[in-house]
Design a protein around this motif. Sequence first.
Motif, PDB file in Angstrom:
ATOM      1  N   THR A  47       0.831  -1.206   0.000  1.00 19.46           N
ATOM      2  CA  THR A  47       0.000   0.000   0.000  1.00 19.46           C
ATOM      3  C   THR A  47       0.862   1.252   0.000  1.00 19.46           C
ATOM      4  OG1 THR A  47      -1.779  -1.145   1.147  1.00 19.46           O
ATOM      5  CG2 THR A  47      -1.786   1.257   1.267  1.00 19.46           C
ATOM      6  N   VAL A  48       1.903   1.258   0.825  1.00 21.70           N
ATOM      7  CA  VAL A  48       2.806   2.412   0.864  1.00 21.70           C
ATOM      8  C   VAL A  48       3.510   2.566  -0.475  1.00 21.70           C
ATOM      9  CG1 VAL A  48       4.925   3.325   1.905  1.00 21.70           C
ATOM     10  CG2 VAL A  48       3.120   2.405   3.350  1.00 21.70           C
ATOM     11  N   ARG A  49       3.993   1.456  -1.011  1.00 20.49           N
ATOM     12  CA  ARG A  49       4.736   1.515  -2.267  1.00 20.49           C
ATOM     13  C   ARG A  49       3.861   2.031  -3.410  1.00 20.49           C
ATOM     14  NH1 ARG A  49       6.798  -3.801  -3.396  1.00 20.49           N
ATOM     15  NH2 ARG A  49       8.549  -3.223  -2.100  1.00 20.49           N
ATOM     16  N   TRP A  50       2.706   1.437  -3.591  1.00 22.92           N
ATOM     17  CA  TRP A  50       1.882   1.784  -4.756  1.00 22.92           C
ATOM     18  C   TRP A  50       0.907   2.912  -4.483  1.00 22.92           C
ATOM     19  CZ3 TRP A  50       4.215   0.182  -8.732  1.00 22.92           C
ATOM     20  CH2 TRP A  50       4.937  -0.990  -8.694  1.00 22.92           C
ATOM     21  N   GLY A  51       0.390   3.002  -3.278  1.00 17.77           N
ATOM     22  CA  GLY A  51      -0.602   4.024  -2.977  1.00 17.77           C
ATOM     23  C   GLY A  51      -0.016   5.374  -2.641  1.00 17.77           C
ATOM     24  N   MET A  52       1.173   5.373  -2.029  1.00 18.16           N
ATOM     25  CA  MET A  52       1.750   6.643  -1.609  1.00 18.16           C
ATOM     26  C   MET A  52       2.938   7.061  -2.475  1.00 18.16           C
ATOM     27  SD  MET A  52       1.509   6.017   2.487  1.00 18.16           S
ATOM     28  CE  MET A  52       2.198   7.565   2.979  1.00 18.16           C
ATOM     29  N   LEU A  53       3.896   6.184  -2.647  1.00 21.21           N
ATOM     30  CA  LEU A  53       5.111   6.562  -3.361  1.00 21.21           C
ATOM     31  C   LEU A  53       4.847   6.836  -4.839  1.00 21.21           C
ATOM     32  CD1 LEU A  53       7.712   4.203  -1.677  1.00 21.21           C
ATOM     33  CD2 LEU A  53       7.204   6.593  -1.175  1.00 21.21           C
ATOM     34  N   GLU A  54       4.006   6.016  -5.461  1.00 26.39           N
ATOM     35  CA  GLU A  54       3.683   6.259  -6.872  1.00 26.39           C
ATOM     36  C   GLU A  54       2.942   7.584  -7.035  1.00 26.39           C
ATOM     37  OE1 GLU A  54       4.533   4.655  -9.781  1.00 26.39           O
ATOM     38  OE2 GLU A  54       5.901   3.625  -8.447  1.00 26.39           O
ATOM     39  N   ALA A  55       2.071   7.895  -6.078  1.00 26.26           N
ATOM     40  CA  ALA A  55       1.364   9.171  -6.129  1.00 26.26           C
ATOM     41  C   ALA A  55       2.335  10.341  -5.998  1.00 26.26           C
ATOM     42  CB  ALA A  55       0.303   9.237  -5.044  1.00 26.26           C
ATOM     43  N   LEU A  56       3.344  10.189  -5.155  1.00 25.26           N
ATOM     44  CA  LEU A  56       4.351  11.244  -5.010  1.00 25.26           C
ATOM     45  C   LEU A  56       5.171  11.411  -6.282  1.00 25.26           C
ATOM     46  CD1 LEU A  56       5.682  10.694  -1.413  1.00 25.26           C
ATOM     47  CD2 LEU A  56       4.398  12.644  -2.267  1.00 25.26           C
TER      48      LEU A  56
END
Length: 74
Positions: A45-54
């Motif tokens: 979730t952190v990898r795809w939901g947050m980092l990709e959004a950043l």
Amino acid sequence: MLVSIQSLILVSEPYFNEPGYERSRGTPAGTASSIEHDANIRQATVRWGMLEALKKSPICFKEVSYLIIFMYYL
């Protein structure tokens, strides 16, 4: 879709809602598997939901986003 969200997101131990795993609830092996499952889901979730959004956010939001992450999560 709502049932999927309810059974895999809005519960404390989503591992046991997967088909075939409900029988292992309350066992040491089931508890260990549930903890490992939760850690893997959190990381994804952190990898795809947050980092990709950043990475794909507009320039004007990047500075603010990075400040928030560094202040609260690192």
